[in-house]
Design an enzyme around this catalytic site. Structure first.
Site, mmCIF file in Angstrom:
data_model
loop_
_atom_site.group_PDB
_atom_site.id
_atom_site.type_symbol
_atom_site.label_atom_id
_atom_site.label_comp_id
_atom_site.label_asym_id
_atom_site.label_seq_id
_atom_site.Cartn_x
_atom_site.Cartn_y
_atom_site.Cartn_z
ATOM 1 N N LYS A 226 -85.493 -59.594 -63.315
ATOM 2 C CA LYS A 226 -86.108 -60.331 -64.417
ATOM 3 C C LYS A 226 -86.398 -61.782 -64.033
ATOM 4 O O LYS A 226 -86.911 -62.549 -64.859
ATOM 5 C CB LYS A 226 -85.196 -60.295 -65.651
ATOM 6 C CG LYS A 226 -85.004 -58.895 -66.234
ATOM 7 C CD LYS A 226 -84.108 -58.938 -67.461
ATOM 8 C CE LYS A 226 -83.724 -57.548 -67.939
ATOM 9 N NZ LYS A 226 -84.852 -56.794 -68.500
ATOM 10 N N HIS B 264 -78.310 -56.715 -76.979
ATOM 11 C CA HIS B 264 -78.792 -55.615 -76.151
ATOM 12 C C HIS B 264 -77.653 -54.615 -75.963
ATOM 13 O O HIS B 264 -76.479 -54.990 -75.967
ATOM 14 C CB HIS B 264 -79.244 -56.177 -74.797
ATOM 15 C CG HIS B 264 -79.936 -55.182 -73.917
ATOM 16 N ND1 HIS B 264 -79.249 -54.229 -73.185
ATOM 17 C CD2 HIS B 264 -81.246 -55.011 -73.615
ATOM 18 C CE1 HIS B 264 -80.111 -53.520 -72.484
ATOM 19 N NE2 HIS B 264 -81.330 -53.959 -72.737
ATOM 20 N N ASP C 203 -74.509 -62.848 -72.036
ATOM 21 C CA ASP C 203 -75.597 -62.054 -71.457
ATOM 22 C C ASP C 203 -76.734 -63.022 -71.142
ATOM 23 O O ASP C 203 -77.413 -63.517 -72.037
ATOM 24 C CB ASP C 203 -76.030 -60.987 -72.468
ATOM 25 C CG ASP C 203 -77.246 -60.194 -72.017
ATOM 26 O OD1 ASP C 203 -77.791 -60.468 -70.931
ATOM 27 O OD2 ASP C 203 -77.675 -59.299 -72.779
ATOM 28 N N GLN D 204 -81.976 -62.835 -70.273
ATOM 29 C CA GLN D 204 -83.219 -63.448 -70.731
ATOM 30 C C GLN D 204 -83.177 -64.973 -70.691
ATOM 31 O O GLN D 204 -84.168 -65.614 -71.032
ATOM 32 C CB GLN D 204 -83.536 -62.985 -72.160
ATOM 33 C CG GLN D 204 -83.672 -61.491 -72.315
ATOM 34 C CD GLN D 204 -84.836 -60.909 -71.519
ATOM 35 O OE1 GLN D 204 -85.781 -61.614 -71.146
ATOM 36 N NE2 GLN D 204 -84.782 -59.624 -71.247
ATOM 37 N N CYS E 67 -83.711 -51.635 -76.962
ATOM 38 C CA CYS E 67 -82.274 -51.488 -76.701
ATOM 39 C C CYS E 67 -81.406 -52.331 -77.629
ATOM 40 O O CYS E 67 -80.223 -52.547 -77.365
ATOM 41 C CB CYS E 67 -81.931 -51.826 -75.241
ATOM 42 S SG CYS E 67 -82.766 -50.797 -74.031
#
Length: 405
Positions: free
Chosen positions: A220, A117, A194, A197, A358
């Site tokens: 999220k 991303h 990251d 997710q 992205c």
């Protein structure tokens, strides 16, 4: 027991939106307990934190720090290793500028993937420009999956930072972070993860995985917008520089410009924070824990397998990640522009996202400039998947053109 009907009753948007919402990788619906936590602050608790010498401020400050404890327990960290930020983007930028710009030098290597991303690659581009470091990429399969063998082959002594998503926001594969961290640490490299997710969908234990930094967003994972988290090993956080200074971050300063910053995490939290969002995040974490992250992952995986099987049966679909294990399904309708297909699905009561998501380097690997992303969460149902599949069957050039007339 995982009671999907009871869970769905917790989310006002499920009743109010009247849509099969499958854009959960972008943001998630909020349960009533999170909404209540936010409104309760504004209606019964409004005051600043860590500043007031009165009961109301003390009580809110305590709840704010209780939220730090709740998040730490959620990912198996220490409270002093939890920094509240505005979201995953700010968290990952903070590592790049606060640690990378300070410690990387010319010729050092940042190892990443083509599936990242923008928030986990653009800050490193800037750091490289400033200090003379370089970025190298781990080879991925045609489906955007990284194997541990490929990672081993890409590691070498000049790699100082490994920056990657635990779960790609487009391809949905779960990276073996524990193995990655073990290998990276053998070379003396740090791992910046990251978790935007992964944290909302799979059980996370930062001590077990050995990850050095982990950034994620509240919105999220059923929490409010405007709040996120950076986890960092405390010794690393103590070495880092904040990229914003102000009230609350310093112990003292004088007229000569001498500044004594507080210890982490407080030196990174200048100014008045998003107090209501932090309290909402605490409610979200408690809600997810009440369901159980293992239960959430297993249900989503079951739902993903069900959706994947049906999607692969459609002859008008190109499916890019059929073998991923999370709820992200990335595809295109043959002969139909992704945005047009997504707009048609909207007319059928299906909310999905189209575009490059992205991840603009990935398009060269999968040879598709735009894709449609269906992203499931634990409040979605097989009935909604069936509705989605039926709508995909009807997605043709003629039908898509028809929605504009």
């Amino acid at each position: 027991m995982f009671d999907i009907n009871k869970i769905r009753a917790d989310f006002p948007m499920i009743q109010n939106a009247k849509v099969a919402y499958m854009d959960n990788a972008a943001t998630t619906f909020k349960p009533q307990c999170v909404i209540d936590a936010v409104t309760n602050y504004y209606t019964h608790q409004t005051s600043n934190v860590h500043r007031g010498d009165y009961d109301l401020s003390y009580q809110v400050s305590k709840e704010y720090e209780d939220a730090r404890v709740a998040v730490a327990e959620f990912i198996h960290a220490e409270p002093k290793e939890i920094i509240f930020t505005s979201g995953a983007s700010m968290s990952l930028n903070l590592v790049a500028y606060g640690y990378g710009r300070k410690f990387l030098k010319k010729g050092d290597v940042i190892l990443s993937t083509e599936a990242e991303h923008a928030s986990n690659i653009l800050p490193w581009f800037k750091v490289c420009e400033e200090v003379g470091a370089v970025i190298e990429y781990i080879p991925l399969s045609n489906e955007g999956e990284m194997t541990i063998e490929a990672f081993k082959g890409a590691m070498h002594d000049k790699v100082k930072i490994v920056a990657m998503a635990e779960v790609s926001n487009v391809m949905g594969y779960i990276q073996p972070m524990k193995e990655i961290c073990q290998i990276a640490h053998e070379y003396g490299a740090l791992v910046v993860c990251d978790g935007a997710q992964s944290v909302p969908h799979v059980p996370i234990d930062v001590k077990d995985s050995g990850v050095d930094f982990l950034g994620f967003s509240g919105h999220k994972m059923c929490g409010p917008t405007g709040v996120g988290v950076l986890y960092g090993r405390f010794d690393l956080l103590q070495q880092m520089d904040p990229f914003m200074l102000g009230g609350g971050s310093n112990a003292r300063f004088d007229i000569c410009g001498n500044i004594l910053l507080k210890d982490a995490p407080y030196k990174f939290e200048a100014g008045t924070p998003a107090i209501e969002a932090v309290l909402g995040l605490k409610a979200a974490v408690e809600y997810l824990r009440s369901i159980g992250m293992k239960n959430i992952y297993e249900y989503e995986h079951e739902l993903r397998v069900y959706a994947s099987k049906k999607l692969q049966e459609l002859d008008n679909i190109t499916f890019y990640n059929p073998n991923a294990s999370t709820g992200i399904l990335t595809f295109n309708v043959n002969g139909v522009f992704a945005q047009d297909a997504a707009s048609f699905l909207n007319t059928k009561g299906i909310a999905v996202r189209s575009g490059n998501h992205c991840a603009k380097i990935l398009i060269e690997l999968i040879e598709a400039s735009e894709t449609i992303r269906c992203s499931l969460y634990f409040y979605n149902t097989k009935e909604e998947v069936d509705q989605f599949i039926e709508a995909c069957k009807e997605t043709t050039v003629e039908n898509c053109v028809g929605i504009f007339f």
